[in-house]
Design an enzyme around this catalytic site. Sequence first.
Site, short mmCIF file in Angstrom:
data_model
loop_
_atom_site.label_atom_id
_atom_site.label_comp_id
_atom_site.label_asym_id
_atom_site.label_seq_id
_atom_site.Cartn_x
_atom_site.Cartn_y
_atom_site.Cartn_z
N PHE A 141 -18.02 0.35 -27.80
CA PHE A 141 -18.72 1.02 -28.90
C PHE A 141 -17.81 2.11 -29.44
O PHE A 141 -17.50 3.07 -28.76
CB PHE A 141 -20.06 1.64 -28.46
CG PHE A 141 -20.81 2.17 -29.65
CD1 PHE A 141 -21.67 1.36 -30.37
CD2 PHE A 141 -20.60 3.47 -30.10
CE1 PHE A 141 -22.32 1.83 -31.51
CE2 PHE A 141 -21.26 3.96 -31.24
CZ PHE A 141 -22.12 3.13 -31.94
N ASP A 226 -10.37 6.27 -26.66
CA ASP A 226 -11.53 6.83 -27.36
C ASP A 226 -12.32 7.66 -26.34
O ASP A 226 -13.09 7.12 -25.55
CB ASP A 226 -12.39 5.71 -27.95
CG ASP A 226 -13.62 6.25 -28.67
OD1 ASP A 226 -13.94 7.45 -28.50
OD2 ASP A 226 -14.28 5.46 -29.40
N LYS A 255 -17.83 14.27 -31.07
CA LYS A 255 -19.04 14.76 -30.38
C LYS A 255 -18.92 16.23 -29.93
O LYS A 255 -19.12 17.13 -30.73
CB LYS A 255 -19.40 13.84 -29.23
CG LYS A 255 -19.86 12.45 -29.71
CD LYS A 255 -20.59 11.71 -28.62
CE LYS A 255 -20.76 10.23 -28.91
NZ LYS A 255 -21.86 9.92 -29.80
#
Length: 402
Positions: A141, A226, A255
Amino acid sequence: MTATERSIAAAEKYSAHNYHPLPVVVATAQGAWMTDVEGRRYLDMLAGYSALNFGHGHRRLIEAAKEQLDRVTLTSRAFHHDRFGEFCTALAELCGMEMVLPMNTGAEAVETAVKTARKWGYRVKGVPDGKAKIVVADNNFHGRTTTIISFSTDEEARADYGPYTPGFEIVPYGDLAALEAAVDEHTVAVLLEPIQGEAGVLVPPAGYLPGVRRLTRERNVLFMADEIQSGLGRTGRTFACEHEDVVPDVYILGKALGGGVVPVSAVVSSREVLGVYKPGEHGSTFGGNPLACAVALEVIEILRSGEYQERAALLGDHLHHELGLLTGGPAVTAVRGRGLWAGVDIAPGIGTGREVSERLMARGVLVKDTHGATIRIAPPLVISKEDLDWGLERLREVLTAG
Ligand SMILES: Cc1ncc(COP(=O)(O)O)c(C=O)c1O
């Protein structure tokens, strides 16, 4: 109608139904706790999918934001501003890298990494024009843009959005031999989550990340990690890659970099890699804005002390010990994770991940299900041990009540 019902009805009517939130309407939050519009309190065991690593309303982050709000919030990159250089320096140093390219959301940072790898491939590695290939893992994801969902294996995320962007090859996560077979002379990068978050907090087998590092170095391919969800303290280290003593060529961050206050993301790498850009070749109106830089600078300052990494490691050991006691019992089939981060697979007889999340909500704990049978536990790193234990006790109750 209650305030909760009114709020949910308005959202149902006027917002696209691209999410299925739990039926709680949050009004305020502080630390690891949220309060809804009826005054009920909930322990936040999700932390905005790791965007709230430092909890809600962290005093230093709010003050940094407030101070910057009174100075200047946006210049665009048409002009310099006085927080930009400071931010890039601090982030490059935190990552042990040389250059930073700031964006806003995680998906934008991943898109930026994809563009960077291709450009590096053509300009530095010498891949023939239009041939660049990026190898990714199944169950990944990396975000929701058209290019990113083009290399997703999740039909829900991907269906109906074609035609898809070419140039990606998908291999099984954790399988080094498959990765090795996929890397060819046109491969510019391997893009991986060091721990797959959305997939259910999947930790790859020991030795996988060092193997990827060795292979990519031998083949002159960029290793792009990531760390948008796994990074910045969540696993007990600043970066999840550190658990295996691996330093990738490219960190992709987001984030928690914005402290749960503003969206801040970045690609961080070497001069050889990020030096490929010339003015006009990539950009973002909001990327690296003064407010984002001020908050992110404070995030980096907080991370420098190592306090939260240590908390995540210590409380994470406790969390995994407690969850381990449930594993193999009638309610939990498996637990995975690292630090203050866990994917808990619920046995079929107990209920779906969604049902367990709803039962937890009724007892004052907020978590989120993923992929049907899994719940994800990722409390803010500021959570106290007492609160964590209280949340775990509620989980035990829910799982034993069936
Ligand atoms: C590993 C990873 N990469 C990228 C993203 C996308 O970030 P954003 O939602 O900010 O675009 C996410 C979001 O969950 C993520 O977990």
